[in-house]
Structure formats: C-alpha cells, structure tokens
Design a protein around this motif. Structure first.
Motif, PDB file in Angstrom:
ATOM      1  N   PHE A 270       0.863  -1.181   0.000  1.00 17.10           N
ATOM      2  CA  PHE A 270       0.000   0.000   0.000  1.00 17.10           C
ATOM      3  C   PHE A 270       0.899   1.230   0.000  1.00 17.10           C
ATOM      4  O   PHE A 270       1.754   1.382   0.890  1.00 17.10           O
ATOM      5  CB  PHE A 270      -0.897   0.033   1.241  1.00 17.10           C
ATOM      6  CG  PHE A 270      -1.908  -1.072   1.322  1.00 17.10           C
ATOM      7  CD1 PHE A 270      -3.161  -0.948   0.752  1.00 17.10           C
ATOM      8  CD2 PHE A 270      -1.596  -2.259   1.985  1.00 17.10           C
ATOM      9  CE1 PHE A 270      -4.093  -1.968   0.848  1.00 17.10           C
ATOM     10  CE2 PHE A 270      -2.518  -3.278   2.089  1.00 17.10           C
ATOM     11  CZ  PHE A 270      -3.770  -3.140   1.510  1.00 17.10           C
ATOM     12  N   ASP A 271       0.718   2.104  -0.973  1.00 19.36           N
ATOM     13  CA  ASP A 271       1.502   3.340  -1.051  1.00 19.36           C
ATOM     14  C   ASP A 271       3.002   3.073  -0.933  1.00 19.36           C
ATOM     15  O   ASP A 271       3.736   3.806  -0.263  1.00 19.36           O
ATOM     16  CB  ASP A 271       1.072   4.333   0.031  1.00 19.36           C
ATOM     17  CG  ASP A 271      -0.362   4.796  -0.138  1.00 19.36           C
ATOM     18  OD1 ASP A 271      -0.799   4.926  -1.305  1.00 19.36           O
ATOM     19  OD2 ASP A 271      -1.042   5.028   0.878  1.00 19.36           O
ATOM     20  N   GLY A 272       3.446   2.007  -1.575  1.00 19.62           N
ATOM     21  CA  GLY A 272       4.864   1.693  -1.601  1.00 19.62           C
ATOM     22  C   GLY A 272       5.395   0.994  -0.359  1.00 19.62           C
ATOM     23  O   GLY A 272       6.594   0.685  -0.280  1.00 19.62           O
ATOM     24  N   GLU A 273       4.540   0.729   0.638  1.00 21.26           N
ATOM     25  CA  GLU A 273       4.954   0.053   1.870  1.00 21.26           C
ATOM     26  C   GLU A 273       4.344  -1.346   1.931  1.00 21.26           C
ATOM     27  O   GLU A 273       3.193  -1.554   1.557  1.00 21.26           O
ATOM     28  CB  GLU A 273       4.505   0.856   3.093  1.00 21.26           C
ATOM     29  CG  GLU A 273       5.109   2.241   3.193  1.00 21.26           C
ATOM     30  CD  GLU A 273       6.553   2.210   3.666  1.00 21.26           C
ATOM     31  OE1 GLU A 273       7.004   1.130   4.122  1.00 21.26           O
ATOM     32  OE2 GLU A 273       7.226   3.256   3.579  1.00 21.26           O
ATOM     33  N   THR A 274       5.127  -2.309   2.415  1.00 26.34           N
ATOM     34  CA  THR A 274       4.667  -3.685   2.511  1.00 26.34           C
ATOM     35  C   THR A 274       3.966  -3.932   3.844  1.00 26.34           C
ATOM     36  O   THR A 274       4.458  -3.529   4.905  1.00 26.34           O
ATOM     37  CB  THR A 274       5.837  -4.669   2.366  1.00 26.34           C
ATOM     38  OG1 THR A 274       6.470  -4.454   1.092  1.00 26.34           O
ATOM     39  CG2 THR A 274       5.360  -6.114   2.449  1.00 26.34           C
ATOM     40  N   TYR A 275       2.836  -4.607   3.762  1.00 22.88           N
ATOM     41  CA  TYR A 275       2.057  -4.964   4.934  1.00 22.88           C
ATOM     42  C   TYR A 275       1.780  -6.471   4.916  1.00 22.88           C
ATOM     43  O   TYR A 275       1.820  -7.100   3.856  1.00 22.88           O
ATOM     44  CB  TYR A 275       0.719  -4.214   4.951  1.00 22.88           C
ATOM     45  CG  TYR A 275       0.828  -2.716   5.121  1.00 22.88           C
ATOM     46  CD1 TYR A 275       0.457  -2.117   6.321  1.00 22.88           C
ATOM     47  CD2 TYR A 275       1.272  -1.899   4.091  1.00 22.88           C
ATOM     48  CE1 TYR A 275       0.528  -0.746   6.491  1.00 22.88           C
ATOM     49  CE2 TYR A 275       1.365  -0.531   4.251  1.00 22.88           C
ATOM     50  CZ  TYR A 275       0.993   0.042   5.447  1.00 22.88           C
ATOM     51  OH  TYR A 275       1.082   1.410   5.611  1.00 22.88           O
ATOM     52  N   ILE A 276       1.491  -7.025   6.084  1.00 25.50           N
ATOM     53  CA  ILE A 276       1.095  -8.428   6.153  1.00 25.50           C
ATOM     54  C   ILE A 276      -0.326  -8.543   6.680  1.00 25.50           C
ATOM     55  O   ILE A 276      -0.811  -7.681   7.416  1.00 25.50           O
ATOM     56  CB  ILE A 276       2.044  -9.259   7.048  1.00 25.50           C
ATOM     57  CG1 ILE A 276       2.143  -8.659   8.455  1.00 25.50           C
ATOM     58  CG2 ILE A 276       3.415  -9.372   6.399  1.00 25.50           C
ATOM     59  CD1 ILE A 276       2.958  -9.500   9.418  1.00 25.50           C
ATOM     60  N   LEU A 277      -0.987  -9.612   6.261  1.00 28.52           N
ATOM     61  CA  LEU A 277      -2.371  -9.841   6.675  1.00 28.52           C
ATOM     62  C   LEU A 277      -2.397 -10.586   8.006  1.00 28.52           C
ATOM     63  O   LEU A 277      -1.793 -11.642   8.159  1.00 28.52           O
ATOM     64  CB  LEU A 277      -3.107 -10.662   5.621  1.00 28.52           C
ATOM     65  CG  LEU A 277      -4.560 -11.026   5.943  1.00 28.52           C
ATOM     66  CD1 LEU A 277      -5.434  -9.776   6.025  1.00 28.52           C
ATOM     67  CD2 LEU A 277      -5.106 -12.008   4.909  1.00 28.52           C
ATOM     68  N   GLU A 278      -3.090 -10.033   8.980  1.00 30.62           N
ATOM     69  CA  GLU A 278      -3.318 -10.687  10.262  1.00 30.62           C
ATOM     70  C   GLU A 278      -4.812 -10.966  10.412  1.00 30.62           C
ATOM     71  O   GLU A 278      -5.642 -10.173   9.995  1.00 30.62           O
ATOM     72  CB  GLU A 278      -2.849  -9.801  11.423  1.00 30.62           C
ATOM     73  CG  GLU A 278      -1.353  -9.573  11.477  1.00 30.62           C
ATOM     74  CD  GLU A 278      -0.592 -10.768  12.039  1.00 30.62           C
ATOM     75  OE1 GLU A 278      -1.249 -11.786  12.380  1.00 30.62           O
ATOM     76  OE2 GLU A 278       0.637 -10.683  12.136  1.00 30.62           O
ATOM     77  N   THR A 279      -5.138 -12.092  11.004  1.00 28.43           N
ATOM     78  CA  THR A 279      -6.539 -12.475  11.147  1.00 28.43           C
ATOM     79  C   THR A 279      -7.098 -12.059  12.506  1.00 28.43           C
ATOM     80  O   THR A 279      -6.371 -11.992  13.498  1.00 28.43           O
ATOM     81  CB  THR A 279      -6.692 -14.000  10.990  1.00 28.43           C
ATOM     82  OG1 THR A 279      -5.841 -14.654  11.935  1.00 28.43           O
ATOM     83  CG2 THR A 279      -6.322 -14.433   9.584  1.00 28.43           C
ATOM     84  N   GLY A 280      -8.383 -11.791  12.547  1.00 29.91           N
ATOM     85  CA  GLY A 280      -9.051 -11.494  13.801  1.00 29.91           C
ATOM     86  C   GLY A 280      -9.140 -12.743  14.667  1.00 29.91           C
ATOM     87  O   GLY A 280      -9.088 -13.871  14.175  1.00 29.91           O
ATOM     88  N   LEU A 281      -9.264 -12.546  15.967  1.00 33.15           N
ATOM     89  CA  LEU A 281      -9.345 -13.660  16.911  1.00 33.15           C
ATOM     90  C   LEU A 281     -10.674 -13.641  17.661  1.00 33.15           C
ATOM     91  O   LEU A 281     -11.128 -12.590  18.102  1.00 33.15           O
ATOM     92  CB  LEU A 281      -8.201 -13.586  17.934  1.00 33.15           C
ATOM     93  CG  LEU A 281      -6.783 -13.854  17.408  1.00 33.15           C
ATOM     94  CD1 LEU A 281      -5.766 -13.532  18.497  1.00 33.15           C
ATOM     95  CD2 LEU A 281      -6.635 -15.293  16.941  1.00 33.15           C
TER      96      LEU A 281
END
Length: 231
Positions: free
Chosen positions: A136-147
């Motif tokens: 997103f906007d040149g920055e890397t993110y990781i997907l985390e799931t809800g608990l």
C-alpha cells in the motif's frame, strides 16, 4: 439472570475439550484470579488460550500448565514462566507469537466482526512467514486475522447485574476487547453494585457483551517482579 454465586457455577455448561479461551490481563495485572482456578478444577483439556502472557509458575494461567490443560498459547510474551519454557522446548506446548499491539488489534477485530487487517508490524521477520503480503503506497504490509474465542474470561473493578463493567487503571489492558470477542463472556468483579449505580459515561464494557458475572471473594493482586529504590 447473569449473576452467579461462584466461579465454578459461572463456568458450568460452557466448557468443553479443545475449546479456545481468552483470558484478560497483562502480566498479573487485571487477570481473572478466581475464574482461572475454576477452569483448572474443571479438568477440561486441549485448550487454546489467548492471552498476553501465561502468568507465572504458581499463579495466573501458569497453574494450567502444571495440569497440562493448555495445548496451545497465542500470546506476545512468555518470559516469566519456567514451566512454559520446559514444555515448549520438549514439544509439549504449541506457541503462536503475536506482537503485542497486533495481538490486541486481532482480538478487537474479532470482537468487531472484522476477519482480518493489514499491518506493517512484523514485516521481514519470522512473524510474517506464511502470511499474505500486500503493498500500500509503496509500503509492505502483512495480513493478520481477527481472533475470537469460545469463552472469554475477564476481570473488572466494578460491575452490575446486567454485566456492565468498569475497569480500573492499567487493569483495563486486554479485558475490554476480549469481552467483545468471546461467544460466552464471563466476568469477575471486585465489587458488584446495583443496576443503575454506575455512571453511564464511565462504563467501559456494556452488559450486552457479558453473559455471566460473579463477585470475586478475594484478590491477591500479585506483582511478578518488585523493583524498589535502594537507600
């Protein structure tokens, strides 16, 4: 009627083998001191426990390790418990580490009905292994799931018969979001007050999220490490 006489009574009928349990608190601050021993005494095993940490060897969630009732921990810190270390190194206990802020947000998301979210925390570390990455906007993110959990055990300062809760100072920590994320939420309070006596603007957890409530008979409020200034 939401008010139960004891921790044992409050957990009756909601426990089963292999269930997922959220337990509020940070260190030994704001933990459900009476519900945890009742969970131990029930003998239910194969638990997945979601909590910031696992207490200490002889108090808090640590007592569930001695009875080997915990199969898996989802937490952010486990450094105060030697029993935890031994069981993990022996392959007897599974751990899912989650950065502290990420853990709190995963619990909040679960309670809010949000299945997942993206965060920069953990990118480039072992935390990110096996998780979806997105830019997103040149920055890397990781997907985390809800608990979410089958049972959430929380501790508050005051509560009423409708399950409205008020936490005190740092004991607020993980408790409010866990109260929202449990299919069944059982709360223990230091003081059970009449309905209507709590200031509506000061209620942290509305009673709609709480199914059962008890007034704890005693509280030790122990400290893991006491640090004092020398003379």
């Amino acid at each position: 009627m939401k008010v139960y006489k004891s921790a044992r009574d409050a957990l009756e009928g909601v426990l089963f083998e292999g269930m997922t349990v959220m337990s509020g608190g940070f260190g030994l601050c704001g933990i459900p001191e009476n519900l945890i021993p009742a969970l131990r005494d029930s003998g239910v095993k194969g638990l997945t426990v979601i909590s910031n940490n696992c207490g200490i060897d002889d108090f808090g969630l640590g007592i569930l390790l001695h009875t080997r009732q915990i199969r898996k921990m989802i937490s952010s810190y486990v450094g105060e418990n030697a029993t935890f270390e031994r069981q993990y190194l022996a392959g007897e206990l599974e751990i899912e580490f989650s950065p502290q802020g990420t853990l709190a947000e995963r619990i909040r998301a679960g309670g809010a009905g949000i299945p997942g979210f993206y965060t920069k925390t953990g990118v480039g570390t072992v935390v990110a292994e096996g998780k979806e990455h997105k830019v997103f906007d040149g920055e890397t993110y990781i997907l985390e799931t809800g608990l979410k959990a089958d049972l959430a055990m929380v501790k508050a300062w005051k509560g009423d018969a409708e399950g409205n809760l008020v936490y005190r100072h740092a004991a607020r920590n993980f408790n409010p979001m866990m109260a929202m994320a449990g299919k069944v939420t059982v709360a223990e309070v230091e003081e059970l007050v009449p309905v209507g006596s709590l200031d509506h603007d000061q209620i942290h957890t509305p009673g709609i999220f709480v199914q059962r409530i008890i007034q704890g008979p005693t509280y030790q409020k122990r400290i893991e490490k006491r640090t004092v200034r020398g003379d």
